[in-house]
Design a protein around this motif. Sequence first.
Motif, PDB file in Angstrom:
ATOM      1  N   PHE A 234       0.848  -1.196   0.000  1.00 55.61           N
ATOM      2  CA  PHE A 234       0.000   0.000   0.000  1.00 55.61           C
ATOM      3  C   PHE A 234       0.883   1.245   0.000  1.00 55.61           C
ATOM      4  N   GLU A 235       1.910   1.236   0.830  1.00 58.88           N
ATOM      5  CA  GLU A 235       2.801   2.402   0.899  1.00 58.88           C
ATOM      6  C   GLU A 235       3.684   2.492  -0.338  1.00 58.88           C
ATOM      7  N   LEU A 236       4.002   1.340  -0.934  1.00 53.35           N
ATOM      8  CA  LEU A 236       4.790   1.370  -2.173  1.00 53.35           C
ATOM      9  C   LEU A 236       4.023   2.022  -3.309  1.00 53.35           C
ATOM     10  N   ILE A 237       2.682   1.969  -3.255  1.00 51.85           N
ATOM     11  CA  ILE A 237       1.885   2.698  -4.243  1.00 51.85           C
ATOM     12  C   ILE A 237       2.173   4.196  -4.139  1.00 51.85           C
ATOM     13  N   ILE A 238       2.252   4.684  -2.908  1.00 53.57           N
ATOM     14  CA  ILE A 238       2.588   6.095  -2.672  1.00 53.57           C
ATOM     15  C   ILE A 238       3.966   6.406  -3.227  1.00 53.57           C
ATOM     16  N   VAL A 239       4.908   5.512  -2.977  1.00 54.75           N
ATOM     17  CA  VAL A 239       6.283   5.708  -3.459  1.00 54.75           C
ATOM     18  C   VAL A 239       6.323   5.748  -4.978  1.00 54.75           C
ATOM     19  N   ALA A 240       5.645   4.800  -5.627  1.00 54.97           N
ATOM     20  CA  ALA A 240       5.643   4.748  -7.095  1.00 54.97           C
ATOM     21  C   ALA A 240       4.986   5.976  -7.700  1.00 54.97           C
ATOM     22  N   ASP A 241       3.875   6.410  -7.111  1.00 53.49           N
ATOM     23  CA  ASP A 241       3.136   7.552  -7.657  1.00 53.49           C
ATOM     24  C   ASP A 241       3.922   8.854  -7.549  1.00 53.49           C
TER      25      ASP A 241
ATOM     26  N   ALA B 164      11.402   3.475 -10.614  1.00 59.81           N
ATOM     27  CA  ALA B 164      12.752   3.032 -10.255  1.00 59.81           C
ATOM     28  C   ALA B 164      12.915   2.971  -8.734  1.00 59.81           C
ATOM     29  N   THR B 165      12.432   3.999  -8.050  1.00 55.06           N
ATOM     30  CA  THR B 165      12.495   4.005  -6.586  1.00 55.06           C
ATOM     31  C   THR B 165      11.645   2.884  -6.016  1.00 55.06           C
ATOM     32  N   TYR B 166      10.471   2.709  -6.585  1.00 53.74           N
ATOM     33  CA  TYR B 166       9.577   1.614  -6.193  1.00 53.74           C
ATOM     34  C   TYR B 166      10.288   0.279  -6.341  1.00 53.74           C
ATOM     35  N   ALA B 167      11.005   0.082  -7.446  1.00 53.39           N
ATOM     36  CA  ALA B 167      11.684  -1.188  -7.707  1.00 53.39           C
ATOM     37  C   ALA B 167      12.768  -1.463  -6.678  1.00 53.39           C
TER      38      ALA B 167
ATOM     39  N   THR C  38      11.344  -8.756  -9.249  1.00 53.98           N
ATOM     40  CA  THR C  38      11.217  -7.295  -9.337  1.00 53.98           C
ATOM     41  C   THR C  38      11.263  -6.829 -10.781  1.00 53.98           C
ATOM     42  N   SER C  39      12.134  -7.422 -11.583  1.00 54.48           N
ATOM     43  CA  SER C  39      12.252  -7.040 -12.991  1.00 54.48           C
ATOM     44  C   SER C  39      10.960  -7.305 -13.746  1.00 54.48           C
TER      45      SER C  39
END
Length: 264
Positions: free
Chosen positions: A55-62, A67-70, A192-193
């Motif tokens: 859920f928080e990674l959605i915030i990071v990706a958006d 790249a940061t999300y990955a 991840t890739s």
Amino acid sequence: MSLASLGISSSFIIGCCIAAQIARRVSAKVLNRGGIVPVLINEAIAAAELCACCFELIIVADNFGVATYAVFLFMLTVWWGKVWGDASACPYTHMEDVLEGRTSFKEMALRTWAELMGGCCVYRIVQVFWWLEFAETHKGRAFGECSADLQVNVYLGAVIEGVATLLCRLASKALSEKEPKFSSYIDSFVGTSLVVAAFNFSGGYFNPVLATALKWGCRGHTNLEHIIVYWIGACVGAVLSVPIFKLTPVRRFLLGDEEKPKQA
């Protein structure tokens, strides 16, 4: 966006991992080692940890890019591989076990139920954290309407999720047999890739519980379309990995010389 917001997201993710690890330790001390209950508790904890972090990674990706999300996802998958033990937080691994005769249909169903409960219920904790709006990236996210990640035709999305899941499972099976140095890092890198490759098409979930916890009922697809893409697609890909991995050409390709037929 400021680095302070990224730091807050990072702190939340780390906090979720620590809380889950404490829950695992407490569960191990309180519950008897035998029986199905400890297994289900571990699955629920793993699913809650997975979904809270994602859920928080959605915030990071958006806000900070794929790249940061990955990078975050790669580090998390390495961590989960080290601490989850027998838990997988993913129903199709149990389907594979049923096909291989390692578990029963009843246990598969119970584990899947536990994962769904853990993954879906943890959203309320995430929602409270977002509601507090410690970071500017959380503004309006707690009660905002979510949008589906599916950007392609439903059936193409199912194929993408299925093929990517198939490739993930084949890679994991090969690494499990060969056990090369840094196998957990290689497995995480492959996963991840593939997630990044599918990110702008289907979202790259490759896990029905994760997709349901994060995107069930979101605007952009119906519930039936969600099931077709994220449950049927991913589960079919995983189930197919069992017979495909047993094929001699596939094993020779993935495992190398040790799978070549012996000379008479």
